[in-house]
Design a protein around this motif. Sequence first.
Motif, PDB file in Angstrom:
ATOM      1  N   THR A   2       0.943  -1.349  -0.082  1.00 12.35           N
ATOM      2  CA  THR A   2       0.060  -0.124  -0.171  1.00 12.35           C
ATOM      3  C   THR A   2       0.753   1.372   0.125  1.00 12.35           C
ATOM      4  OG1 THR A   2      -1.738  -1.025   1.190  1.00 12.35           O
ATOM      5  CG2 THR A   2      -1.811   1.097   1.497  1.00 12.35           C
ATOM      6  N   CYS A   3       0.190   2.185  -0.707  1.00  9.59           N
ATOM      7  CA  CYS A   3       1.129   3.401  -0.611  1.00  9.59           C
ATOM      8  C   CYS A   3       1.388   4.053   0.695  1.00  9.59           C
ATOM      9  CB  CYS A   3       0.406   4.582  -1.286  1.00  9.59           C
ATOM     10  SG  CYS A   3       1.064   6.297  -1.618  1.00  9.59           S
ATOM     11  N   PRO A   4       2.655   4.527   1.099  1.00  7.01           N
ATOM     12  CA  PRO A   4       2.846   4.961   2.496  1.00  7.01           C
ATOM     13  C   PRO A   4       2.168   6.343   2.798  1.00  7.01           C
ATOM     14  CG  PRO A   4       4.806   5.106   0.823  1.00  7.01           C
ATOM     15  CD  PRO A   4       3.685   4.520   0.087  1.00  7.01           C
ATOM     16  N   TYR A   5       1.618   6.969   1.833  1.00  8.58           N
ATOM     17  CA  TYR A   5       1.008   8.290   2.013  1.00  8.58           C
ATOM     18  C   TYR A   5      -0.498   8.161   2.174  1.00  8.58           C
ATOM     19  CZ  TYR A   5       5.491  10.056   0.236  1.00  8.58           C
ATOM     20  OH  TYR A   5       6.734   9.943   0.035  1.00  8.58           O
ATOM     21  N   LEU A   6      -1.138   6.970   2.245  1.00  5.21           N
ATOM     22  CA  LEU A   6      -2.525   6.899   2.282  1.00  5.21           C
ATOM     23  C   LEU A   6      -2.667   6.300   3.725  1.00  5.21           C
ATOM     24  CD1 LEU A   6      -5.348   6.421   0.949  1.00  5.21           C
ATOM     25  CD2 LEU A   6      -4.524   3.870   0.678  1.00  5.21           C
ATOM     26  N   ASP A  37      -8.166   2.699  -4.519  1.00  8.45           N
ATOM     27  CA  ASP A  37      -7.672   1.561  -5.330  1.00  8.45           C
ATOM     28  C   ASP A  37      -6.435   1.787  -6.040  1.00  8.45           C
ATOM     29  OD1 ASP A  37     -10.263   0.076  -4.833  1.00  8.45           O
ATOM     30  OD2 ASP A  37     -11.061   0.664  -6.863  1.00  8.45           O
ATOM     31  N   VAL A  38      -6.049   2.666  -6.712  1.00  7.62           N
ATOM     32  CA  VAL A  38      -4.773   2.773  -7.048  1.00  7.62           C
ATOM     33  C   VAL A  38      -3.715   2.818  -5.926  1.00  7.62           C
ATOM     34  CG1 VAL A  38      -3.095   4.343  -8.148  1.00  7.62           C
ATOM     35  CG2 VAL A  38      -5.383   4.299  -9.024  1.00  7.62           C
ATOM     36  N   CYS A  39      -4.057   3.568  -4.752  1.00  9.78           N
ATOM     37  CA  CYS A  39      -2.984   3.549  -3.563  1.00  9.78           C
ATOM     38  C   CYS A  39      -2.887   2.042  -2.965  1.00  9.78           C
ATOM     39  CB  CYS A  39      -3.711   4.526  -2.608  1.00  9.78           C
ATOM     40  SG  CYS A  39      -3.920   6.130  -3.078  1.00  9.78           S
ATOM     41  N   ASN A  40      -3.914   1.448  -2.953  1.00  9.41           N
ATOM     42  CA  ASN A  40      -3.669   0.180  -2.463  1.00  9.41           C
ATOM     43  C   ASN A  40      -3.457  -1.153  -3.661  1.00  9.41           C
ATOM     44  OD1 ASN A  40      -4.683   0.302   0.397  1.00  9.41           O
ATOM     45  ND2 ASN A  40      -6.744   1.128  -0.464  1.00  9.41           N
TER      46      ASN A  40
END
Length: 60
Positions: A2-6, A37-40
């Motif tokens: 997962t994106c660390p900024y989410l 969804d993109v972030c995950n």
Amino acid sequence: MTCPYLSYRQSDGDHAFDTERAYCEVVEEFVSPMRADVCNDRHEFHHESDCEFYAEAESD
């Protein structure tokens, strides 16, 4: 991965939500479920290559 900024938040400081909402720390705002969804990395997306916000944050 997962994106660390989410992150997921249940309030915006003023209002509480019934369910957690996706929050992007790069743009400092809540994002749509489709963006999350993109972030995950769902549905064959990868935040490292498909998210312009991530690319911007990493280039700083």
